[in-house]
Write a protein that holds these residues in place. Structure first.
Motif, PDB file in Angstrom:
ATOM      1  N   LEU A  14       0.874  -1.185   0.000  1.00 21.61           N
ATOM      2  CA  LEU A  14       0.000   0.000   0.000  1.00 21.61           C
ATOM      3  C   LEU A  14       0.906   1.228   0.000  1.00 21.61           C
ATOM      4  O   LEU A  14       1.694   1.429   0.921  1.00 21.61           O
ATOM      5  CB  LEU A  14      -0.910   0.017   1.232  1.00 21.61           C
ATOM      6  CG  LEU A  14      -1.848   1.243   1.318  1.00 21.61           C
ATOM      7  CD1 LEU A  14      -2.829   1.268   0.159  1.00 21.61           C
ATOM      8  CD2 LEU A  14      -2.617   1.233   2.652  1.00 21.61           C
ATOM      9  N   HIS A  52      -2.640   2.284  -4.080  1.00 23.38           N
ATOM     10  CA  HIS A  52      -2.157   3.579  -3.594  1.00 23.38           C
ATOM     11  C   HIS A  52      -3.282   4.492  -3.133  1.00 23.38           C
ATOM     12  O   HIS A  52      -4.378   4.470  -3.688  1.00 23.38           O
ATOM     13  CB  HIS A  52      -1.260   4.264  -4.631  1.00 23.38           C
ATOM     14  CG  HIS A  52      -1.925   4.545  -5.944  1.00 23.38           C
ATOM     15  ND1 HIS A  52      -2.576   5.733  -6.186  1.00 23.38           N
ATOM     16  CD2 HIS A  52      -2.027   3.817  -7.078  1.00 23.38           C
ATOM     17  CE1 HIS A  52      -3.038   5.709  -7.439  1.00 23.38           C
ATOM     18  NE2 HIS A  52      -2.728   4.569  -7.995  1.00 23.38           N
ATOM     19  N   ARG A 111      -7.816   2.332   4.686  1.00 24.02           N
ATOM     20  CA  ARG A 111      -7.432   1.417   3.609  1.00 24.02           C
ATOM     21  C   ARG A 111      -6.518   0.314   4.126  1.00 24.02           C
ATOM     22  O   ARG A 111      -6.639  -0.853   3.730  1.00 24.02           O
ATOM     23  CB  ARG A 111      -6.735   2.202   2.501  1.00 24.02           C
ATOM     24  CG  ARG A 111      -6.625   1.454   1.191  1.00 24.02           C
ATOM     25  CD  ARG A 111      -8.015   1.204   0.595  1.00 24.02           C
ATOM     26  NE  ARG A 111      -7.992   0.226  -0.493  1.00 24.02           N
ATOM     27  CZ  ARG A 111      -7.613   0.511  -1.744  1.00 24.02           C
ATOM     28  NH1 ARG A 111      -7.237   1.732  -2.055  1.00 24.02           N
ATOM     29  NH2 ARG A 111      -7.602  -0.422  -2.663  1.00 24.02           N
ATOM     30  N   LEU A 152      -7.351  -3.567   3.628  1.00 26.53           N
ATOM     31  CA  LEU A 152      -6.480  -4.263   2.669  1.00 26.53           C
ATOM     32  C   LEU A 152      -5.506  -5.232   3.336  1.00 26.53           C
ATOM     33  O   LEU A 152      -5.133  -6.241   2.751  1.00 26.53           O
ATOM     34  CB  LEU A 152      -5.701  -3.211   1.857  1.00 26.53           C
ATOM     35  CG  LEU A 152      -4.880  -3.699   0.669  1.00 26.53           C
ATOM     36  CD1 LEU A 152      -5.795  -4.147  -0.461  1.00 26.53           C
ATOM     37  CD2 LEU A 152      -3.962  -2.576   0.163  1.00 26.53           C
ATOM     38  N   PRO A 198      -2.146  -4.886   4.002  1.00 23.27           N
ATOM     39  CA  PRO A 198      -0.983  -5.057   3.118  1.00 23.27           C
ATOM     40  C   PRO A 198       0.191  -5.713   3.859  1.00 23.27           C
ATOM     41  O   PRO A 198       0.254  -5.680   5.079  1.00 23.27           O
ATOM     42  CB  PRO A 198      -0.619  -3.621   2.746  1.00 23.27           C
ATOM     43  CG  PRO A 198      -1.118  -2.792   3.886  1.00 23.27           C
ATOM     44  CD  PRO A 198      -2.355  -3.479   4.378  1.00 23.27           C
ATOM     45  N   CYS A 206       3.439  -1.279   4.068  1.00 23.32           N
ATOM     46  CA  CYS A 206       2.868   0.012   3.757  1.00 23.32           C
ATOM     47  C   CYS A 206       4.032   0.978   3.523  1.00 23.32           C
ATOM     48  O   CYS A 206       4.887   1.151   4.394  1.00 23.32           O
ATOM     49  CB  CYS A 206       1.993   0.463   4.925  1.00 23.32           C
ATOM     50  SG  CYS A 206       1.268   2.053   4.612  1.00 23.32           S
TER      51      CYS A 206
END
Lengths: 202, 202
Positions: free
Chosen positions: B5, B31, B40, B44, B46, B49
């Protein structure tokens, strides 16, 4: 072919953006940090110079005039700046330096491509979303003299130092600072500097 | 696959960098701007990040803790920050928030790729060129209380307002401001704020 010089202080960001632009068959892309922009623009003679305004701020935006040729001895080059609507002072200074294109940092790369081609053809390009920023830029509340006082104050100069460097009395400088504080809607001198820097006036 | 991310406030820059990263076969890249980073990251989840520290500054860097999970209720996520050696205060705050990776904005994209893979594997990554920045971060001259006084002053608060909000006397706040001015090597209060902001302390 359109020769593009991309100016940004983050190598990471500018090389990624340069790679993206270079995928277009009609663009040839070079990239540099701000400190070498003037020299590189003179040797390369690009068709468009794409420059990030936020990165230029610590240098006082003087290099802008060097790119567009407003500064004596500099080579003229069509300038396209990247900025945001919330920094009207930066937009104003780019306009004063003679920039031809204005792209919002919040736009997608496709918008920048359109702008580059338009500026390379000698036409003005202004991103719709920057409209409000230009409106505020036109409503800048401070006079040139107030801006001079404010930028010395923002640099850490005392009332006496400002007075000496502008050939004014201490009382006159205090009056200017009071007018600046009132016009920017600030609570005090430090607040006036904070607000003005935030908008990009100094 | 490493889910990345990328957090940056310029859509232009972050989408170009995201495209570059996504060309690697082991990376899946998303992004967002800073204001939606926390939300986010939680949805998400990730593996890494990647966040630009300079853009985070106007928000007071609070979102950093939200990303790394130091803030209550936030989801933990390995954080890699992009910064420069001349803003030691930003590096310090990223370290306090628990960031695992530190990449210099002046590095080429290949360096960022190495860092992403290392952080995704749970290992620390620190760019050599940020060493001096970390040294200066470790020599930060101000106490926590002085930083609180300074950040209120930088926000435009008067001595009386700072005193009220920190439950101190006006005289004590003046003493703190004098100590801050001395320790930062500044000429006066405005200069102390300017120097401290430049280094990223407040």
């Amino acid at each position: 072919m359109i020769r593009v010089l991309l100016v940004h202080d983050s190598c990471l960001m500018r090389s990624a953006l340069a790679e993206r632009l270079a995928r277009e068959t009609d663009l040839e892309v070079f990239h540099v940090p701000w400190r070498s922009a003037g020299v590189r623009a003179r040797s390369l003679r690009p068709n468009v110079c794409v420059a990030d305004l936020h990165c230029a701020e610590p240098y006082g935006l003087a290099p802008l005039g060097e790119l567009t040729g407003r500064t004596a001895g500099a080579g003229a080059c069509p300038l396209l700046v990247l900025s945001t609507a919330d920094r009207p002072g930066l937009l104003r200074r780019a306009a004063e330096a003679g920039a031809l294109g204005y792209v919002d940092e919040a736009s997608p790369p496709e918008q920048l491509l359109t702008a580059i081609r338009q500026v390379a053809a000698g036409r003005r390009f202004v991103d719709d979303s920057l409209g409000f920023g230009f409106l505020r830029a036109s409503q800048m509340p401070l006079t040139q003299r107030e801006l001079s006082v404010l930028s010395l104050a923002a640099g850490g100069a005392s009332i006496a130092e400002i007075a000496r460097s502008l050939h004014l009395s201490n009382g006159t400088v205090r009056n200017y600072m009071a007018a600046i504080t009132r016009k920017t809607g600030a609570r005090n001198r430090v607040d006036a500097i904070r607000i003005s820097r935030g908008e990009g006036w100094v």
